[in-house]
Design an enzyme around this catalytic site. Structure first.
Site, PDB file in Angstrom:
ATOM      1  N   ARG A 276       0.237   9.197  -9.990  1.00 53.58           N
ATOM      2  CA  ARG A 276       0.115   7.956  -9.212  1.00 53.58           C
ATOM      3  C   ARG A 276       0.817   6.787  -9.904  1.00 53.58           C
ATOM      4  O   ARG A 276       1.376   5.901  -9.257  1.00 53.58           O
ATOM      5  CB  ARG A 276      -1.371   7.609  -9.017  1.00 53.58           C
ATOM      6  CG  ARG A 276      -2.120   8.581  -8.118  1.00 53.58           C
ATOM      7  CD  ARG A 276      -3.610   8.224  -8.060  1.00 53.58           C
ATOM      8  NE  ARG A 276      -3.805   6.857  -7.595  1.00 53.58           N
ATOM      9  CZ  ARG A 276      -3.801   6.492  -6.316  1.00 53.58           C
ATOM     10  NH1 ARG A 276      -3.630   7.393  -5.385  1.00 53.58           N
ATOM     11  NH2 ARG A 276      -3.976   5.228  -5.983  1.00 53.58           N
TER      12      ARG A 276
ATOM     13  N   ARG B 242      -5.562  -2.373   8.161  1.00 55.02           N
ATOM     14  CA  ARG B 242      -6.721  -3.228   7.867  1.00 55.02           C
ATOM     15  C   ARG B 242      -6.299  -4.280   6.855  1.00 55.02           C
ATOM     16  O   ARG B 242      -5.253  -4.168   6.222  1.00 55.02           O
ATOM     17  CB  ARG B 242      -7.904  -2.404   7.364  1.00 55.02           C
ATOM     18  CG  ARG B 242      -7.596  -1.534   6.176  1.00 55.02           C
ATOM     19  CD  ARG B 242      -8.797  -0.716   5.714  1.00 55.02           C
ATOM     20  NE  ARG B 242      -8.349   0.234   4.707  1.00 55.02           N
ATOM     21  CZ  ARG B 242      -7.932   1.465   4.971  1.00 55.02           C
ATOM     22  NH1 ARG B 242      -7.968   1.936   6.190  1.00 55.02           N
ATOM     23  NH2 ARG B 242      -7.486   2.241   3.999  1.00 55.02           N
TER      24      ARG B 242
ATOM     25  N   LEU C  12      11.173 -20.670  -3.985  1.00 50.36           N
ATOM     26  CA  LEU C  12      10.139 -19.767  -3.464  1.00 50.36           C
ATOM     27  C   LEU C  12       8.834 -19.913  -4.248  1.00 50.36           C
ATOM     28  O   LEU C  12       8.830 -19.929  -5.477  1.00 50.36           O
ATOM     29  CB  LEU C  12      10.632 -18.314  -3.584  1.00 50.36           C
ATOM     30  CG  LEU C  12       9.613 -17.236  -3.196  1.00 50.36           C
ATOM     31  CD1 LEU C  12       9.389 -17.198  -1.682  1.00 50.36           C
ATOM     32  CD2 LEU C  12      10.057 -15.857  -3.694  1.00 50.36           C
TER      33      LEU C  12
ATOM     34  N   GLU D 144       0.167 -13.217  12.148  1.00 49.67           N
ATOM     35  CA  GLU D 144       0.601 -12.012  12.853  1.00 49.67           C
ATOM     36  C   GLU D 144       0.512 -10.851  11.866  1.00 49.67           C
ATOM     37  O   GLU D 144       0.949 -10.970  10.719  1.00 49.67           O
ATOM     38  CB  GLU D 144       2.049 -12.171  13.345  1.00 49.67           C
ATOM     39  CG  GLU D 144       2.225 -13.238  14.400  1.00 49.67           C
ATOM     40  CD  GLU D 144       1.403 -12.963  15.666  1.00 49.67           C
ATOM     41  OE1 GLU D 144       1.204 -11.783  16.008  1.00 49.67           O
ATOM     42  OE2 GLU D 144       0.968 -13.938  16.302  1.00 49.67           O
TER      43      GLU D 144
ATOM     44  N   ASP E 285       0.825  -1.211   0.000  1.00 45.12           N
ATOM     45  CA  ASP E 285       0.000   0.000   0.000  1.00 45.12           C
ATOM     46  C   ASP E 285       0.857   1.258   0.000  1.00 45.12           C
ATOM     47  O   ASP E 285       1.978   1.249   0.501  1.00 45.12           O
ATOM     48  CB  ASP E 285      -0.906  -0.038   1.248  1.00 45.12           C
ATOM     49  CG  ASP E 285      -2.056   0.943   1.144  1.00 45.12           C
ATOM     50  OD1 ASP E 285      -2.328   1.458   0.037  1.00 45.12           O
ATOM     51  OD2 ASP E 285      -2.687   1.196   2.184  1.00 45.12           O
TER      52      ASP E 285
ATOM     53  N   HIS F 298       3.204   3.337  -8.696  1.00 44.17           N
ATOM     54  CA  HIS F 298       3.050   1.911  -9.017  1.00 44.17           C
ATOM     55  C   HIS F 298       4.321   1.378  -9.703  1.00 44.17           C
ATOM     56  O   HIS F 298       4.774   0.275  -9.439  1.00 44.17           O
ATOM     57  CB  HIS F 298       1.837   1.695  -9.924  1.00 44.17           C
ATOM     58  CG  HIS F 298       0.537   2.065  -9.267  1.00 44.17           C
ATOM     59  ND1 HIS F 298       0.221   1.688  -7.986  1.00 44.17           N
ATOM     60  CD2 HIS F 298      -0.523   2.797  -9.716  1.00 44.17           C
ATOM     61  CE1 HIS F 298      -0.982   2.164  -7.669  1.00 44.17           C
ATOM     62  NE2 HIS F 298      -1.448   2.848  -8.696  1.00 44.17           N
TER      63      HIS F 298
HETATM   64  C1  FPP Z   1      -1.692   0.203  -3.464  1.00 43.65           C
HETATM   65  O1  FPP Z   1      -1.269   1.541  -3.469  1.00 43.65           O
HETATM   66  C2  FPP Z   1      -1.117  -0.497  -4.626  1.00 43.65           C
HETATM   67  C3  FPP Z   1      -1.853  -1.080  -5.633  1.00 43.65           C
HETATM   68  C4  FPP Z   1      -3.309  -1.095  -5.655  1.00 43.65           C
HETATM   69  C5  FPP Z   1      -1.187  -1.699  -6.792  1.00 43.65           C
HETATM   70  C6  FPP Z   1       0.013  -2.529  -6.479  1.00 43.65           C
HETATM   71  C7  FPP Z   1       0.679  -2.900  -7.723  1.00 43.65           C
HETATM   72  C8  FPP Z   1       2.012  -2.959  -7.923  1.00 43.65           C
HETATM   73  C9  FPP Z   1       2.993  -2.673  -6.863  1.00 43.65           C
HETATM   74  C10 FPP Z   1       2.590  -3.292  -9.244  1.00 43.65           C
HETATM   75  C11 FPP Z   1       2.179  -4.583  -9.921  1.00 43.65           C
HETATM   76  C12 FPP Z   1       2.583  -5.835  -9.255  1.00 43.65           C
HETATM   77  C13 FPP Z   1       3.442  -6.786  -9.725  1.00 43.65           C
HETATM   78  C14 FPP Z   1       3.485  -8.102  -9.051  1.00 43.65           C
HETATM   79  C15 FPP Z   1       4.361  -6.582 -10.855  1.00 43.65           C
HETATM   80  P1  FPP Z   1      -2.357   2.680  -3.620  1.00 43.65           P
HETATM   81  O2  FPP Z   1      -2.442   3.053  -5.055  1.00 43.65           O
HETATM   82  O3  FPP Z   1      -3.652   2.244  -3.026  1.00 43.65           O
HETATM   83  O4  FPP Z   1      -1.706   3.830  -2.785  1.00 43.65           O
HETATM   84  P2  FPP Z   1      -2.470   4.984  -1.988  1.00 43.65           P
HETATM   85  O5  FPP Z   1      -3.240   4.302  -0.883  1.00 43.65           O
HETATM   86  O6  FPP Z   1      -1.357   5.831  -1.495  1.00 43.65           O
HETATM   87  O7  FPP Z   1      -3.363   5.684  -2.969  1.00 43.65           O
END
Ligand code: FPP
Length: 250
Positions: A41, A202, A139, A215, A28, A45
């Site tokens: 944003r 959460r 893994l 945990e 997150d 990512h």
């Molecule tokens: C949460 O941050 C993150 C996501 C919903 C996307 C996670 C995806 C990746 C890290 C890349 C793809 C994965 C792989 C396995 C290559 P958020 O956007 O909710 O952040 P915020 O809460 O600060 O808005």
């Protein structure tokens, strides 16, 4: 410190650290990380994929057996279509660029979640990642993509009910193992540790059944800032916890 507080930086103590068999990660804070830097944003990512690479390497190095990453939830469809497309593109590019290396590192990739509703191109990328690594024994890298724990449980209940109706399952024998065996994680151990970054506390519909005795460790760092120090702090916190599974202190 209360165990429900998000962890703040402190030096990891490396003595007698326990390495969880299975770590689940809620990655997150990508959006907030990007916003704090005046970036779109999508850059958060993109940086998050580098953290994915780091946690895979660390898991291999420290002997974690199973790593589940929450990459796209069934609720993430509520985001703007451009962001959804971008995250899908990241997974596609990750498989294209990293699959050969992961396969060579003996990593077995599995994707959990609702794949039926994904477009054909995405389904074939998932199938390729799984089939090229299926025989690996190192893994277990599980990518939860288009995943929601409640949908997973509903799906399990439907399949168990269908088997009961067909006379393949006796309702009186349904137990925890029956449910576990009908989840997407069927042959995996339950997560010992669930780690969430960015200070939110959460589960957000992640591995709800499987996390009954996990945990939970929350760290303040955003996912793009995840590194070895954060990893070790989470492992230290896990090591310091007294896991009683409903029993008494050992
Ligand atoms: C949460 O941050 C993150 C996501 C919903 C996307 C996670 C995806 C990746 C890290 C890349 C793809 C994965 C792989 C396995 C290559 P958020 O956007 O909710 O952040 P915020 O809460 O600060 O808005």
């Amino acid at each position: 410190m209360s165990s429900t507080q998000a962890l703040v930086s402190k030096e990891p103590l490396l003595e007698n650290i326990k390495v969880p068999k299975h770590i689940g990660v809620i990655m997150d804070g990508n959006g907030r990380w990007a916003k704090a830097r005046g970036l779109p944003r999508s850059e958060g990512h993109r940086a998050g994929v580098e953290s994915v690479r780091r946690i895979v390497e660390l898991s291999i190095r420290y002997g974690v057996q199973c790593l589940t990453l929450f990459s796209f939830s069934s609720e993430n469809w509520r985001r703007p279509p451009e962001e959804v497309n971008f995250i899908f593109g990241l997974l596609r590019r990750f498989v294209a660029s990293d699959l050969a290396r992961l396969a060579a590192q003996n990593v077995r990739i599995r994707i959990i979640g609702d794949r039926d509703s994904l477009e054909a191109g995405m389904k074939s990328i998932i199938a390729e990642a799984e089939s090229k690594t299926a025989a690996n024994t190192g893994l277990d890298l599980i990518i939860a993509f288009n995943y929601g724990a409640k949908a997973e449980i509903i799906d399990a209940v439907k399949r168990i009910a269908a088997k009961a109706r067909a006379g393949e399952i006796d309702i009186a024998t349904i137990d925890e193992a029956t449910i576990s065996q009908h989840l997407h994680t069927q042959d995996l151990p339950d997560p010992d540790l669930i780690l969430r970054t960015s200070g939110e506390m959460r589960l957000s519909n992640f591995l709800l059944w499987q996390s009954a005795y996990s945990e939970l460790v929350f760290v303040e760092e955003s996912w793009p800032d995840f590194d070895e120090a954060v990893f070790l702090r989470a492992l230290q916190e896990f090591t310091d916890r007294d896991r009683r599974f409903g029993g008494v202190e050992s």
